[in-house]
Design an enzyme around this catalytic site. Structure first.
Site, PDB file in Angstrom:
ATOM      1  N   HIS A  71       0.847  -1.188   0.000  1.00 37.24           N
ATOM      2  CA  HIS A  71       0.000   0.000   0.000  1.00 37.24           C
ATOM      3  C   HIS A  71       0.890   1.248   0.000  1.00 37.24           C
ATOM      4  O   HIS A  71       2.113   1.141   0.149  1.00 37.24           O
ATOM      5  CB  HIS A  71      -0.934  -0.004   1.222  1.00 37.24           C
ATOM      6  CG  HIS A  71      -0.227   0.001   2.537  1.00 37.24           C
ATOM      7  ND1 HIS A  71      -0.253  -1.053   3.425  1.00 37.24           N
ATOM      8  CD2 HIS A  71       0.565   0.942   3.115  1.00 37.24           C
ATOM      9  CE1 HIS A  71       0.473  -0.754   4.487  1.00 37.24           C
ATOM     10  NE2 HIS A  71       0.985   0.434   4.316  1.00 37.24           N
TER      11      HIS A  71
HETATM   12  C1  T46 Z   1       2.764   0.559   6.943  1.00 40.20           C
HETATM   13  C2  T46 Z   1       3.597  -0.653   7.116  1.00 40.20           C
HETATM   14  C3  T46 Z   1       5.063  -0.344   7.174  1.00 40.20           C
HETATM   15  C4  T46 Z   1      -4.253  -0.734  13.574  1.00 40.20           C
HETATM   16  O1  T46 Z   1      -5.393  -0.933  14.060  1.00 40.20           O
HETATM   17  N1  T46 Z   1      -3.479   0.249  14.070  1.00 40.20           N
HETATM   18  C5  T46 Z   1      -2.236   0.517  13.587  1.00 40.20           C
HETATM   19  O2  T46 Z   1      -1.559   1.436  14.081  1.00 40.20           O
HETATM   20  C6  T46 Z   1      -1.755  -0.282  12.502  1.00 40.20           C
HETATM   21  C7  T46 Z   1      -0.375  -0.015  11.944  1.00 40.20           C
HETATM   22  C8  T46 Z   1      -2.553  -1.265  12.010  1.00 40.20           C
HETATM   23  N2  T46 Z   1      -3.783  -1.488  12.536  1.00 40.20           N
HETATM   24  C9  T46 Z   1      -4.602  -2.583  12.008  1.00 40.20           C
HETATM   25  C10 T46 Z   1      -5.123  -2.351  10.595  1.00 40.20           C
HETATM   26  C11 T46 Z   1      -5.234  -3.752  10.044  1.00 40.20           C
HETATM   27  O3  T46 Z   1      -6.487  -4.285  10.401  1.00 40.20           O
HETATM   28  O4  T46 Z   1      -3.812  -3.740  11.943  1.00 40.20           O
HETATM   29  C12 T46 Z   1      -4.140  -4.507  10.803  1.00 40.20           C
HETATM   30  C13 T46 Z   1      -2.907  -4.760   9.959  1.00 40.20           C
HETATM   31  O5  T46 Z   1      -2.520  -3.534   9.334  1.00 40.20           O
HETATM   32  P1  T46 Z   1      -1.858  -3.546   7.895  1.00 40.20           P
HETATM   33  O6  T46 Z   1      -2.470  -4.571   7.047  1.00 40.20           O
HETATM   34  O7  T46 Z   1      -1.897  -2.143   7.357  1.00 40.20           O
HETATM   35  O8  T46 Z   1      -0.362  -3.962   8.282  1.00 40.20           O
HETATM   36  P2  T46 Z   1       0.928  -3.934   7.344  1.00 40.20           P
HETATM   37  O9  T46 Z   1       1.977  -4.670   8.057  1.00 40.20           O
HETATM   38  O10 T46 Z   1       0.599  -4.341   5.965  1.00 40.20           O
HETATM   39  O11 T46 Z   1       1.358  -2.370   7.279  1.00 40.20           O
HETATM   40  C14 T46 Z   1       1.861  -1.733   8.416  1.00 40.20           C
HETATM   41  C15 T46 Z   1       1.153  -0.372   8.625  1.00 40.20           C
HETATM   42  O12 T46 Z   1      -0.263  -0.587   8.735  1.00 40.20           O
HETATM   43  C16 T46 Z   1       1.386   0.552   7.456  1.00 40.20           C
HETATM   44  O13 T46 Z   1       0.956   1.867   7.800  1.00 40.20           O
HETATM   45  O14 T46 Z   1       3.156   1.491   6.263  1.00 40.20           O
HETATM   46  O15 T46 Z   1       3.243  -1.474   8.249  1.00 40.20           O
END
Ligand code: T46
Length: 180
Positions: free
Chosen positions: A91
């Site tokens: 993303h």
């Molecule tokens: C990024 C990369 C480097 C939350 O509720 N709070 C938070 O602060 C974060 C980071 C995530 N979430 C929830 C949202 C989703 O339901 O945790 C779940 C997994 O998030 P995501 O799929 O976005 O995770 P990654 O590892 O793909 O991405 C993360 C960060 O979300 C993103 O901002 O840049 O790490």
């Protein structure tokens, strides 16, 4: 009574002896970080490694000093059980700025700014990767002991995510970041 025992113990003496002499802090000379980043909206951030004569290394990140924004949120990713296959990220953010540190183990990050693509390795606890807005990023090739620590400029807001690649390209064109 208890206080006296603690006060006079050799342990207490050794705990304070170094303080009386003053800390011996040495910061190693910065090592040139490779590779050069070709993509826009990304750069390496090196924070100090303090080696003070005790066991271990202490690294410190400070907002608006070596981290180029106010830190509103810190999160970390760990316990990667399917580390060989897993891909995270995939993303871009509309406004969020982040610095990623791999504080244990290593992982790879593929960065894409709409034109250039570059893959980098994160493996040094004192070398972070700044990722600004509008940068498509994918984290992968995690070592199973990897701990990825992220400092972010804002609170979590799903509205700030662009999770679809076609939407990302449209966003770049709308914001005139790349030409149609
Ligand atoms: C990024 C990369 C480097 C939350 O509720 N709070 C938070 O602060 C974060 C980071 C995530 N979430 C929830 C949202 C989703 O339901 O945790 C779940 C997994 O998030 P995501 O799929 O976005 O995770 P990654 O590892 O793909 O991405 C993360 C960060 O979300 C993103 O901002 O840049 O790490």
């Amino acid at each position: 009574m208890v206080n006296n025992i603690v006060k006079n113990s050799p342990m207490r003496a050794s705990m304070f002896a170094d303080t009386l002499l003053g800390p011996k802090i040495t910061c190693p000379k910065p090592v040139k970080i490779h590779p050069e980043l070709r993509v826009c909206h990304a750069r390496w951030i090196e924070i100090p490694e303090i080696v003070d004569g005790k066991d271990g290394i202490l690294s410190v990140a400070e907002e608006r000093k070596n981290i180029p924004f106010n830190i509103k949120r810190v999160y970390y990713i760990y316990n990667l059980l399917n580390h060989h296959d897993v891909q995270r990220g995939k993303h871009a953010h509309k406004t969020l700025e982040q610095v990623l540190f791999c504080i244990n183990g290593s992982c790879r990050i593929t960065l894409h700014d709409g034109l250039e693509t570059q893959e980098v390795v994160l493996s040094r606890p004192n070398v972070g990767l700044y990722i600004g807005p509008s940068m498509w990023h994918v984290m992968h090739s995690f070592e199973n002991n990897c701990i990825l620590l992220v400092m972010a400029s804002d609170y979590f807001n799903e509205e700030d995510y662009i999770r679809n690649y076609d939407d990302y390209l449209e966003h770049l064109q709308r914001e005139s970041i790349i030409d149609e």
